[in-house]
Write a protein that holds these residues in place. Structure first.
Motif, PDB file in Angstrom:
ATOM      1  N   GLY A 188      25.554  50.568  27.968  1.00 32.36           N
ATOM      2  CA  GLY A 188      25.491  50.682  29.428  1.00 32.36           C
ATOM      3  C   GLY A 188      26.805  50.274  30.081  1.00 32.36           C
ATOM      4  O   GLY A 188      27.225  50.856  31.085  1.00 32.36           O
ATOM      5  N   GLU A 189      27.475  49.289  29.502  1.00 36.40           N
ATOM      6  CA  GLU A 189      28.753  48.818  30.034  1.00 36.40           C
ATOM      7  C   GLU A 189      29.805  49.929  30.011  1.00 36.40           C
ATOM      8  O   GLU A 189      30.710  49.951  30.816  1.00 36.40           O
ATOM      9  N   ALA A 190      29.688  50.817  29.028  1.00 35.05           N
ATOM     10  CA  ALA A 190      30.735  51.824  28.827  1.00 35.05           C
ATOM     11  C   ALA A 190      30.458  53.140  29.552  1.00 35.05           C
ATOM     12  O   ALA A 190      31.384  53.831  29.957  1.00 35.05           O
ATOM     13  N   VAL A 191      29.179  53.504  29.707  1.00 37.51           N
ATOM     14  CA  VAL A 191      28.905  54.859  30.220  1.00 37.51           C
ATOM     15  C   VAL A 191      28.288  54.910  31.615  1.00 37.51           C
ATOM     16  O   VAL A 191      28.259  55.971  32.223  1.00 37.51           O
ATOM     17  N   LYS A 351      36.459  53.879  31.494  1.00 34.36           N
ATOM     18  CA  LYS A 351      37.241  52.676  31.834  1.00 34.36           C
ATOM     19  C   LYS A 351      38.006  52.128  30.640  1.00 34.36           C
ATOM     20  O   LYS A 351      37.852  50.978  30.245  1.00 34.36           O
ATOM     21  N   MET A 352      38.811  52.994  30.002  1.00 33.28           N
ATOM     22  CA  MET A 352      39.611  52.510  28.874  1.00 33.28           C
ATOM     23  C   MET A 352      40.918  53.266  28.786  1.00 33.28           C
ATOM     24  O   MET A 352      41.017  54.413  29.228  1.00 33.28           O
ATOM     25  N   ASP A 353      41.945  52.605  28.232  1.00 27.32           N
ATOM     26  CA  ASP A 353      43.158  53.319  27.873  1.00 27.32           C
ATOM     27  C   ASP A 353      43.627  52.830  26.504  1.00 27.32           C
ATOM     28  O   ASP A 353      42.898  52.116  25.822  1.00 27.32           O
ATOM     29  N   GLY A 354      44.811  53.230  26.096  1.00 25.28           N
ATOM     30  CA  GLY A 354      45.257  52.887  24.743  1.00 25.28           C
ATOM     31  C   GLY A 354      44.861  53.987  23.780  1.00 25.28           C
ATOM     32  O   GLY A 354      44.959  55.174  24.104  1.00 25.28           O
ATOM     33  N   VAL A 359      37.899  57.249  20.296  1.00 30.08           N
ATOM     34  CA  VAL A 359      36.603  56.664  20.667  1.00 30.08           C
ATOM     35  C   VAL A 359      36.057  57.237  21.968  1.00 30.08           C
ATOM     36  O   VAL A 359      35.287  56.587  22.661  1.00 30.08           O
ATOM     37  N   SER A 360      36.454  58.468  22.298  1.00 26.35           N
ATOM     38  CA  SER A 360      36.066  58.973  23.615  1.00 26.35           C
ATOM     39  C   SER A 360      34.763  59.772  23.605  1.00 26.35           C
ATOM     40  O   SER A 360      34.287  60.169  24.653  1.00 26.35           O
ATOM     41  N   SER A 367      30.248  51.062  20.823  1.00 23.65           N
ATOM     42  CA  SER A 367      31.473  50.384  20.382  1.00 23.65           C
ATOM     43  C   SER A 367      32.330  49.985  21.588  1.00 23.65           C
ATOM     44  O   SER A 367      32.760  48.835  21.714  1.00 23.65           O
ATOM     45  N   VAL A 368      32.579  50.953  22.470  1.00 20.35           N
ATOM     46  CA  VAL A 368      33.432  50.684  23.631  1.00 20.35           C
ATOM     47  C   VAL A 368      32.750  49.689  24.580  1.00 20.35           C
ATOM     48  O   VAL A 368      33.395  48.791  25.127  1.00 20.35           O
ATOM     49  N   GLY A 369      31.420  49.831  24.722  1.00 23.94           N
ATOM     50  CA  GLY A 369      30.675  48.913  25.585  1.00 23.94           C
ATOM     51  C   GLY A 369      30.751  47.479  25.076  1.00 23.94           C
ATOM     52  O   GLY A 369      30.876  46.537  25.854  1.00 23.94           O
ATOM     53  N   LEU A 370      30.698  47.313  23.759  1.00 17.64           N
ATOM     54  CA  LEU A 370      30.839  45.976  23.171  1.00 17.64           C
ATOM     55  C   LEU A 370      32.207  45.394  23.532  1.00 17.64           C
ATOM     56  O   LEU A 370      32.327  44.200  23.831  1.00 17.64           O
TER      57      LEU A 370
END
Ligand code: ATP
Ligand code: MG
Length: 422
Positions: A188-191, A351-354, A359-360, A367-370
Motif C-alpha cells: 500500500g505504501e508503494a502503489v 515515488k522512487m528514483d535510482g 523494480v517498476s 518490495s518497494v513498499g517495504l
C-alpha cells in the motif's frame, strides 16, 4: 541526513533484497537483488535452509550493486496464518493535561491486551484513530488536552512457528530482522495515493502463492487478510487442463494468457511442450483463456467475500487497486471490476528514483513498499537521535558551563563528549 535501509521481500516465487535511502518524499533505490524463491509455500517458509540460500543470493547481489553490506533488514511477512482484528484501548490522561507519547503508548498497550493464544503473536499494532473525551476523529492527539484517550487499533497476529521460521531463514542468511511488516500494508505504501487511502480503498496483491488484501480508510489500515491462492494456481490449472508440464504452462500463461474468453479466438493455436518424449501438443488460445478466466473469477469471488466480511464494502469509493505479479494478466482489471463491482486499477510502485527500471512492475509493489516503510522508520529514529542531541546541547548550554562553551575549542572538546557523539 539519510541512512540507507535494506529490505527483504521473500515471496512464494521470488526473493527480493533492496537497499534504498530517502530522497525527499521518495526513495532512491541503490541496490537490487533478485533470486528465485526456494523453500517457500503459499507465502510461508517451509524449508529454512533453502529459503536462506535464496535470501543470501538476493542479499549478495543487492550488496554488490550498492557497494554496501546489509546488517539488518525490514522483512515482509504473509501467509494464511496471518489474522487481524480491530480493538479499542483506553488510557487516562494524568490531571487532565496534554496527551503525551506515554499516554498514547498506554492506550495502545491496553488495545493489545487482547487474548492472544500461546501459539500466536502480535506482528503489528497500528493506531487507526483516536477519540479524546468521547470526541471521535482525532488523528494525532499528542499535545491535545483532555482526561481520557481512547485508541482504535488494528492488530495483526501470526502463528509463532511461521514467524520463527521466517526469522531463522533470514538470520541463517546472515541478516538481522529489524522489523516484520505485513506485505499488503507495505505494498500500500508503494502503489496507493494519499487520496485513495483517505477515501477508502482495497489493495489486492496477487502474488504467486497468496492474494493479500489490505483495506485503507481515513488514511489508515482497517482490515487485512492473506488468502492462500495466487498466480501459481492459475498455472497449475493450465498444466492440469492442458496436460502440460508446469514450466510450459507458466510460459503459455505469460505469453498468451488472458482472462477474457471473448477476446481469445478458438482458431488461434498454441503449441505446448509435452512431458518426456511425448509428442508436442496443441491447444487453442480460447481453451487457455477459459481455464484462466474460471480460476480468476473464483479468486475475485474470494476477494469479494473477504471485502464483504470486513463490513467495509460500502466504504470504498476509491475501489480496488491490484498489484503483484499476477495483476499483469491481460484482462484482469475488467474482470475484477465486474466481479467485485468496484472501480479497479492496476498499480505500479511509485515515488522512487535510482535503479527503478528493475523494480517498476506491479510485481515489486511489496518490495518497494517495504523500502518506503523502512526509510520512514529510519527517519523517525534519526529524528529521535537528533532530538536527543538537541536536548543534550540545550541542557549543556543552559547548564552551569554554558558561558564557557564559547571560551575555546579545547574547552568545548573537553565538555561535549559527555553528551554523546551526536
Ligand atoms: N506478465 C504476467 N502475466 C501473468 N502472470 C504473471 C506475469 N508476470 C508474473 N506473473 C505471475 O505472478 C506470480 C508471481 O507474482 P509475485 O512476484 O508478485 O509473487 P511473489 O511475491 O513471489 O509471491 P507471494 O507474494 O504470493 O508470496 C507468478 O504466478 C507469475 O506467473
Ligand atoms: Mg509477494
Amino acid at each position: 541526513m539519510s541512512i540507507p535501509v535494506a529490505v527483504l521481500d521473500i515471496g512464494t516465487t521470488k526473493t527480493v533484497a533492496l537497499i534504498a535511502e530517502a530522497a525527499g518524499d521518495e526513495i532512491r533505490v541503490l541496490g537490487v537483488g533478485l533470486a528465485p524463491s526456494e523453500g517457500m509455500r503459499k507465502g510461508v517458509v517451509v524449508d529454512v535452509r533453502l529459503a536462506a540460500q535464496s535470501i543470501a543470493l538476493a542479499v549478495e547481489q543487492a550488496e554488490r550493486m550498492a557497494n554496501m553490506s546489509i546488517e539488518g533488514a525490514y522483512v515482509g511477512i504473509a501467509g494464511a496464518h496471518i489474522a487481524s482484528i480491530n480493538s479499542r484501548g483506553v488510557a487516562p490522561i494524568p490531571h487532565g493535561r496534554a496527551v503525551t507519547q506515554d499516554v498514547v503508548q498506554r492506550a495502545m498497550d491496553a488495545a493489545q491486551a487482547i487474548a492472544v493464544p500461546d501459539n500466536r503473536e502480535v506482528v503489528h499494532a497500528i493506531a487507526r484513530g483516536y477519540s479524546l473525551d468521547g470526541q471521535d476523529g482525532v488523528r494525532d492527539p499528542i499535545g491535545m488536552m483532555g482526561y481520557r484517550l481512547e485508541v482504535e487499533a488494528h492488530i495483526v497476529t501470526g502463528a509463532v512457528a511461521s514467524i520463527q521460521n521466517l526469522y531463522k531463514a533470514v538470520e541463517t542468511a546472515g541478516v538481522r530482522v529489524i522489523e516484520l511488516v505485513l506485505e499488503p500494508i507495505a505494498a500500500g505504501e508503494a502503489v496507493l495515493t494519499l487520496a485513495e487511502r483517505d477515501l477508502g480503498v482495497a489493495l489486492v496483491d496477487i502474488g504467486g502463492g497468496t492474494t493479500d488484501i489490505a483495506i485503507f480508510i481515513d488514511g489508515s489500515v482497517w482490515h487485512t487478510v492473506v488468502l492462500p491462492i495466487g498466480g501459481m494456481h492459475l498455472t497449475n490449472d493450465l498444466a492440469v487442463g492442458l496436460r502440460a508440464p508446469f514450466a510450459a504452462a507458466e510460459e503459455i500463461k505469460m505469453k498468451y494468457g488472458t482472462v477474457t474468453v471473448d477476446d481469445a479466438r478458438p482458431e488461434e493455436i498454441i503449441e505446448l511442450a509435452a512431458f518426456g518424449d511425448e509428442e508436442m501438443r496443441v491447444a487453442s488460445r480460447r481453451e487457455v483463456a477459459e481455464i484462466l478466466q474460471a480460476r480468476a473469477e473464483e479468486m475475485f469471488g474470494m476477494v469479494l467475500t473477504e471485502i464483504k466480511r470486513s463490513g467495509y464494502d460500502g466504504l470504498l469509493p476509491a475501489g480496488v487497486v491490484l498489484c503483484g505479479g499476477a495483476s499483469q494478466l491481460v484482462g484482469i482489471k475488467a474482470l475484477a471490476r465486474e466481479i467485485i463491482g468496484l472501480p479497479t486499477r492496476v498499480g505500479s510502485p511509485q515515488k522512487m528514483d535510482g535503479l527503478i527500471e528493475r523494480v517498476s512492475s506491479p510485481a515489486y509493489a511489496t518490495s518497494v513498499g517495504l523500502a518506503h516503510w523502512g526509510v520512514r522508520q529510519a527517519d523517525v529514529q534519526t529524528l529521535q537521535l537528533t532530538e536527543t542531541a538537541a536536548r543534550a546541547k540545550r541542557r549543556s548550554e543552559e547548564g552551569v558551563f554554558a558561558p564557557l562553551l564559547n571560551a575555546g575549542d579545547w574547552l568545548r572538546r573537553a565538555l561535549l563528549p559527555e553528551h554523546g557523539e551526536n
